[in-house]
Write a protein that holds these residues in place. Structure first.
Motif, mmCIF file in Angstrom:
data_model
loop_
_atom_site.group_PDB
_atom_site.id
_atom_site.type_symbol
_atom_site.label_atom_id
_atom_site.label_comp_id
_atom_site.label_asym_id
_atom_site.label_seq_id
_atom_site.Cartn_x
_atom_site.Cartn_y
_atom_site.Cartn_z
ATOM 1 N N ALA A 88 40.698 28.698 42.019
ATOM 2 C CA ALA A 88 40.184 27.410 41.532
ATOM 3 C C ALA A 88 40.845 27.080 40.186
ATOM 4 N N ASN A 89 41.085 25.787 39.946
ATOM 5 C CA ASN A 89 41.788 25.388 38.720
ATOM 6 C C ASN A 89 41.173 25.916 37.423
ATOM 7 N N PRO A 90 39.834 25.945 37.302
ATOM 8 C CA PRO A 90 39.290 26.456 36.031
ATOM 9 C C PRO A 90 39.666 27.917 35.759
ATOM 10 N N TYR A 91 40.061 28.653 36.794
ATOM 11 C CA TYR A 91 40.547 30.016 36.550
ATOM 12 C C TYR A 91 42.009 30.022 36.111
ATOM 13 N N LEU A 92 42.691 28.893 36.304
ATOM 14 C CA LEU A 92 44.085 28.816 35.870
ATOM 15 C C LEU A 92 44.187 28.340 34.428
ATOM 16 N N CYS A 132 30.737 32.967 39.560
ATOM 17 C CA CYS A 132 31.588 33.915 38.857
ATOM 18 C C CYS A 132 32.068 34.954 39.868
ATOM 19 N N GLN A 133 33.080 35.688 39.476
ATOM 20 C CA GLN A 133 33.587 36.760 40.334
ATOM 21 C C GLN A 133 33.869 37.980 39.458
ATOM 22 N N PRO A 134 33.786 39.161 40.051
ATOM 23 C CA PRO A 134 34.128 40.362 39.268
ATOM 24 C C PRO A 134 35.628 40.369 38.958
ATOM 25 N N ILE A 135 35.979 40.792 37.770
ATOM 26 C CA ILE A 135 37.387 40.794 37.350
ATOM 27 C C ILE A 135 38.245 41.625 38.308
ATOM 28 N N ASP A 136 37.613 42.620 38.963
ATOM 29 C CA ASP A 136 38.365 43.475 39.890
ATOM 30 C C ASP A 136 38.897 42.708 41.107
ATOM 31 N N LEU A 137 38.365 41.526 41.328
ATOM 32 C CA LEU A 137 38.807 40.735 42.474
ATOM 33 C C LEU A 137 40.270 40.335 42.352
ATOM 34 N N ALA A 181 44.981 40.423 33.978
ATOM 35 C CA ALA A 181 45.446 40.568 32.594
ATOM 36 C C ALA A 181 45.392 39.231 31.869
ATOM 37 N N MET A 182 45.801 38.155 32.560
ATOM 38 C CA MET A 182 45.763 36.827 31.959
ATOM 39 C C MET A 182 44.326 36.447 31.611
ATOM 40 N N PRO A 223 30.727 40.700 29.276
ATOM 41 C CA PRO A 223 30.445 42.143 29.106
ATOM 42 C C PRO A 223 30.130 42.856 30.425
ATOM 43 N N GLU A 224 29.683 42.103 31.431
ATOM 44 C CA GLU A 224 29.397 42.730 32.732
ATOM 45 C C GLU A 224 30.620 42.760 33.639
ATOM 46 N N GLY A 225 31.754 42.370 33.105
ATOM 47 C CA GLY A 225 32.980 42.404 33.902
ATOM 48 C C GLY A 225 33.120 41.229 34.863
ATOM 49 N N ARG A 226 32.448 40.129 34.570
ATOM 50 C CA ARG A 226 32.514 38.953 35.450
ATOM 51 C C ARG A 226 33.319 37.845 34.767
ATOM 52 N N VAL A 227 33.915 37.009 35.595
ATOM 53 C CA VAL A 227 34.643 35.854 35.073
ATOM 54 C C VAL A 227 33.969 34.600 35.626
#
Lengths: 350, 85
Positions: free
Chosen positions: A239-243, A282-287, A294-295, A304-308
């Motif tokens: 999704a664009n907001p993640y870019l 949100c999604q876990p950063i591990d996704l 890294a970006m 702090p919970e590892g979510r974006v």
């Protein structure tokens, strides 16, 4: 009334008119109605502004959109005089700097103005808000208003696929996209009221939407479960907001009346629903693979919970009600990101 | 939504129910919301088993409405048998 635009002779035969419109590139590929003096003057007679009023400047070529030029494009699209105010209000909304018209009309993205109408004019003008309101219902207002705005971008703004606009895929809404909110079936205040207008005003809201993103479920009647799944679906990893910047833009989440009723019982205050969506979109950063992760980490997007989270704020989730009574469905109009939704009151000649 | 047509369709089904002492009352038909709200009355029914089962009655009412009313609508039937279930 004296019209000042250049005159063009057209053949009496509709098929020859169509050929000419295609050859001279006024057309979006579909036949146009001839903008005769009578048709244009009838539209201008309903305008709250004089014909020579410069309403706005339309990108990408910065064409000056006088009311007369807008009326010509509206006449070609088949806009009724009574509906001309919606076209004007939409173009005014698109001219607000925060809407970022230049970015939207030139980007490689598929984004295009999507018009949402509130108020009594929905029924008066044939703006669809019930079954198939986003395509297929064939209301005159929906089809002609949206197309008139698209024609203004083409013929006044100079938007041309592959030339001035680099949109890789485009989208069906580039033909025109206009629908209404079914306010009478909404458990919450109308979108226009939430955006500061009176309930008795006719208002158009312009959203820079990347497309229509359908959501469906038949296995769960629990409103919180369902809304959780909707939130997760909105937060798709590309999704664009993640870019880019999560502080900009909104996603419209349109619920059909049956789902809206269910959500309204669980969340009588729409702001609570928006907070719930924000919390779960949100999604876990591990996704994400390492390069993307890294970006996101570099930009401080990981909590702090590892979510974006998709967006920064609850108000960037814009619920509304429209569509048929078949239930099972919602539809999202995802954000371009670098654009903020704008609303304008629809004026009529006093 | 044509309210006269809604009333006609409801009356069509209500006529059958009245033969057994029941009734079907049109509480509301709102063209702004496309919602049709009916109430099934069974207090004076002499033969409870003679009234169609709730699901079948709902379908019968819905079909009658579709024969008379154009477009989509939401049908709500207050059926006392469901409340007691």
């Amino acid at each position: 009334m004296t019209l000042t635009s250049d005159r063009v002779e057209v053949a009496a035969d509709p098929r020859q008119q169509y050929e000419q419109a295609m050859a001279e590139r006024w057309s979006d590929g579909v036949p146009l109605l001839p903008a005769t003096d009578d048709a244009v003057e009838a539209i201008l007679a309903a305008s709250p502004y004089p014909a020579d009023h410069a309403l706005c400047v339309l990108p990408p070529r910065n064409g000056v959109a006088t009311v007369e030029l807008i009326a010509i494009n509206a006449a070609m699209a088949g806009v009724e005089p009574a509906a001309f105010g919606v076209v004007l209000a939409a173009l005014e909304a698109m001219s607000e700097p925060e809407w970022n018209a230049f970015g939207l009309t030139t980007t490689t993205s598929s984004v295009f103005p999507m018009l949402v109408v509130n108020g009594a004019c929905r029924d008066e003008l044939g703006i669809d808000y019930r079954a198939s309101c986003m395509g297929g219902a064939a209301g005159r207002g929906s089809m002609t208003i949206g197309r008139a705005v698209a024609l203004c971008l083409r013929n006044i703004g100079g938007q041309r696929a592959g030339e001035t606009t680099k949109s890789v895929f485009g989208q069906p809404a580039r033909f025109g996209f206009c629908f209404g909110e079914w306010e009478e079936r909404s458990p919450w205040p109308a979108l226009s009221v939430r955006r500061g207008f009176r309930a008795d005003q006719n208002v158009v809201t312009v959203h820079g939407g990347k497309g229509t993103f359908p959501l469906a479920d038949i296995h769960n009647d629990d409103p919180r479960d369902l809304l959780y799944l909707i939130a997760k679906s909105l937060a798709f990893p590309l999704a664009n907001p993640y870019l880019g910047n999560p502080e900009n833009g909104e996603v419209i989440v349109a619920f059909n009346p049956m789902w809206a009723e269910r959500f309204g019982r669980a969340f009588p205050d729409v702001e609570d629903l928006q907070r719930y969506l924000r919390a779960h979109a949100c999604q876990p950063i591990d996704l994400w693979p390492a390069a993307n992760a890294a970006m996101l980490a570099d930009r401080g997007r990981v909590d702090p919970e590892g979510r974006v989270h998709l967006f920064e704020r609850p108000d960037q989730f814009v619920p509304m009600v429209c569509g048929g009574l078949g239930s099972l469905h919602a539809i999202a109009l995802p954000s371009f990101g670098e654009s903020q939704m704008q609303s304008k009151a629809i004026l009529s000649k006093s | 939504m044509d309210l006269d047509r809604v009333a006609g369709a409801v009356d069509e089904v209500a006529g059958v129910l009245r033969a057994d002492g029941g009734d079907l009352i049109l509480l509301d038909a709102n063209p702004r919301t496309d919602r049709i709200h009916l109430s099934l009355v069974l207090e004076s029914v002499s033969c409870q088993d003679c009234v169609l089962a709730p699901d079948l009655l709902y379908e019968t009412i819905e079909q009658a409405l579709h024969r008379h009313v154009e477009g989509e609508f939401e049908l709500v039937v207050d059926d006392p048998r469901r409340a007691n279930a």
